[in-house]
Enzyme design. Structure first.
Site, PDB file in Angstrom:
ATOM      1  N   GLU A 122      15.289   0.755  20.893  1.00 49.42           N
ATOM      2  CA  GLU A 122      15.040   1.909  21.752  1.00 49.42           C
ATOM      3  C   GLU A 122      15.496   1.694  23.191  1.00 49.42           C
ATOM      4  OE1 GLU A 122      10.854   2.537  21.144  1.00 49.42           O
ATOM      5  OE2 GLU A 122      11.190   3.876  19.438  1.00 49.42           O
ATOM      6  N   GLU A 175       9.794 -15.840   6.185  1.00 50.69           N
ATOM      7  CA  GLU A 175       8.861 -16.068   7.289  1.00 50.69           C
ATOM      8  C   GLU A 175       8.377 -17.508   7.354  1.00 50.69           C
ATOM      9  OE1 GLU A 175       4.332 -15.184   6.289  1.00 50.69           O
ATOM     10  OE2 GLU A 175       5.535 -13.358   6.234  1.00 50.69           O
TER      11      GLU A 175
END
Length: 312
Positions: free
Chosen positions: A92, A123
């Protein structure tokens, strides 16, 4: 039960974010409205939890902005929901603040495909984090923010550890107190939101807390870098009709100029809002506005002050 599984289970048992709440064991028997009210009440405490960490967040932002002003990058690194929050915040920044896509980067364990589907074992790999960051060729002016609700995710901890070997600034954002991630970073931010409504579902309050903190980090950093004029997004990139309309509204709010003058200023600056503000408020042409902003490191208020001083 294997020894590794037993150790992991023991670790999870100590985490606030993984705690079981017996008072909610019958939540599936409640009406939809009652469940919604319960969730909403849970979420109401997230902002207060973030507030307890504001001094730590502000200190991290000041350090980040200092490095980004020298050309450094901001890199988020996390797995699962935490990684997605980082990718979202990074994505963004270009349309909102006209940043280069390489200036704010979101890394998620397992790569882009992990945004929409789980990547098995990603992960758990500190090596993967090191490889992802090595590909960016980190410098001492860069910042790496490891994000992990538990504060124990190997990918996030590995990212912070690798970044420190390159001299980069490091921040650890978690939702458990005394986390390994915060301990590994120079700036530890621990937003303890408490056990989740659904046991261990850290996409809920923990995810909301991470979004709030990343909003603070990216927005205030960009304010410090001169990407705004007051509370106006004068550096936004007008890539669609809505944003082009917003550009004109921002210019009207910043200058009070009529529509025809706004259009002329945008034409003179190739659509660059910040330069157009200078054209309208300082009475300079497009190239002069661009030069003033370059001399002011992109800070519009400083550029306006320079023109004011030159006319005195």
């Amino acid at each position: 039960m294997t020894a590794s599984y037993a150790a992991l289970r023991a670790q999870l048992d100590t985490l606030t974010t993984e705690a079981f709440r017996p008072e909610l064991a019958g939540i599936d028997r409640l009406s939809t409205l009652e469940i919604a009210r319960t969730m909403n009440a849970e979420d109401a405490g997230v902002a207060a939890a973030v507030a307890t960490q504001l001094p730590h967040i502000a200190a991290a932002i000041d350090a980040i902005a200092l490095r980004m002003a020298r050309g450094g990058r901001l890199v988020y690194a996390g797995a699962g929901t935490a990684g997605r929050m980082g990718v979202l915040d990074a994505s963004e920044c270009p349309p909102t603040f006209n940043t280069d896509p390489a200036q704010v980067v979101g890394l998620i364990a397992g790569g882009p495909s992990a945004m929409v589907e789980a990547v098995e074992g990603a992960e758990d790999s500190t090596e993967l984090a090191a490889a992802d960051l090595a590909a960016l060729e980190l410098t001492a002016d860069d910042t790496v923010i490891g994000i992990s609700a538990s504060g124990r995710t190997p990918y996030a901890i590995g990212a912070v550890a690798f970044a420190r070997t390159r001299g980069a600034l490091t921040v650890g954002l978690s939702c458990n107190a005394g986390s390994a991630l915060a301990a590994a970073a120079e700036h530890g931010i621990e937003v303890v939101v408490g056990p989740e409504l659904l046991t261990g579902s850290t996409r809920l309050k923990a995810g909301t807390a991470q979004k709030l903190v990343l909003n603070l980090v990216s927005t205030i950093t960009m304010i410090r870098l001169g990407k705004t004029y007051g509370n106006l997004m004068v550096d936004l990139r007008a890539s669609n009709e809505k944003l082009r309309a917003r550009s004109r509204r921002i210019l009207a709010l910043a200058t009070g100029a009529p529509d025809e003058e706004i259009e002329a200023a945008l034409d003179a600056t190739g659509g660059e809002v910040k330069q157009a503000v200078l054209v309208l408020l300082a009475g300079v042409d497009g190239p002069t506005a661009a030069g003033l902003l370059t001399a002011s490191d992109g800070h519009l208020r400083e550029a306006l002050a320079r023109t004011a001083a030159a006319t005195e």
